[in-house]
Design a protein around this motif. Structure first.
Motif, PDB file in Angstrom:
ATOM      1  N   SER A  54      -0.877 -13.784  15.531  1.00  0.00           N
ATOM      2  CA  SER A  54       0.407 -13.195  15.172  1.00  0.00           C
ATOM      3  C   SER A  54       0.269 -12.518  13.812  1.00  0.00           C
ATOM      4  N   LYS A  55       1.233 -11.694  13.484  1.00  0.00           N
ATOM      5  CA  LYS A  55       1.229 -11.030  12.177  1.00  0.00           C
ATOM      6  C   LYS A  55       1.236 -12.072  11.065  1.00  0.00           C
ATOM      7  N   HIS A  56       2.037 -13.116  11.235  1.00  0.00           N
ATOM      8  CA  HIS A  56       2.119 -14.190  10.249  1.00  0.00           C
ATOM      9  C   HIS A  56       0.757 -14.871  10.076  1.00  0.00           C
ATOM     10  N   ALA A  57       0.105 -15.197  11.192  1.00  0.00           N
ATOM     11  CA  ALA A  57      -1.197 -15.865  11.119  1.00  0.00           C
ATOM     12  C   ALA A  57      -2.236 -14.963  10.471  1.00  0.00           C
ATOM     13  N   SER A  58      -2.202 -13.691  10.804  1.00  0.00           N
ATOM     14  CA  SER A  58      -3.147 -12.743  10.197  1.00  0.00           C
ATOM     15  C   SER A  58      -2.946 -12.667   8.688  1.00  0.00           C
ATOM     16  N   MET A  59      -1.693 -12.648   8.261  1.00  0.00           N
ATOM     17  CA  MET A  59      -1.405 -12.613   6.823  1.00  0.00           C
ATOM     18  C   MET A  59      -1.876 -13.904   6.151  1.00  0.00           C
TER      19      MET A  59
END
Length: 132
Positions: A54-59
């Motif tokens: 997810s975008k959150h996990a990537s960040m």
């Protein structure tokens, strides 16, 4: 066979009349594939999808300077597969000193952290854990 309103004897006749297919076989689409064949193709594709972040996990990975090696990625995917086989929907997957919360049905990593960052080692909103 009973006729529907004394006009049609099958769904194929209704399809032929109103959609003008003229084939008499509503189970086959324009490409000539049956519904069953299309369903199997879609299932094969969805089962072979790689793990997504997810975008959150990537960040989180970027901010925490976590770089997964190919071997760690493979182990993470293996852990998600094992969670799926056990019917887990939201899983904690631990690989080495890294912890991942994964939405198993969607094969999506929701968040990631180094286990040393969590003082309490408390993980919420999961229904199973896999330690690889």
């Amino acid at each position: 066979m009973n006729k529907i309103n004394n006009q049609f004897t099958s769904i194929e006749q209704i399809t032929d009349r109103y959609l003008g297919t003229g084939k008499g076989n509503s189970a086959v689409n324009a490409s000539g594939l049956s519904f069953e064949e299309i369903l199997k193709q879609k299932q094969d594709v969805s089962e072979s999808l790689e793990l997504k972040f997810s975008k959150h996990a990537s960040m989180r990975l970027e901010n925490r300077k976590i770089n997964l090696s190919k071997e760690q990625s493979e182990r993470l995917e293996s852990g998600v597969q094992k969670a799926s086989e056990k019917g887990i929907r939201e899983s904690l997957v631990i690989v080495d000193s890294l912890a991942f919360i994964v939405n198993v049905p969607n094969k999506t990593v929701v968040t990631a952290m180094d286990r040393t960052e969590s003082d309490d080692n408390i993980y919420t909103n999961i229904d199973g854990a896999v330690i690889i």
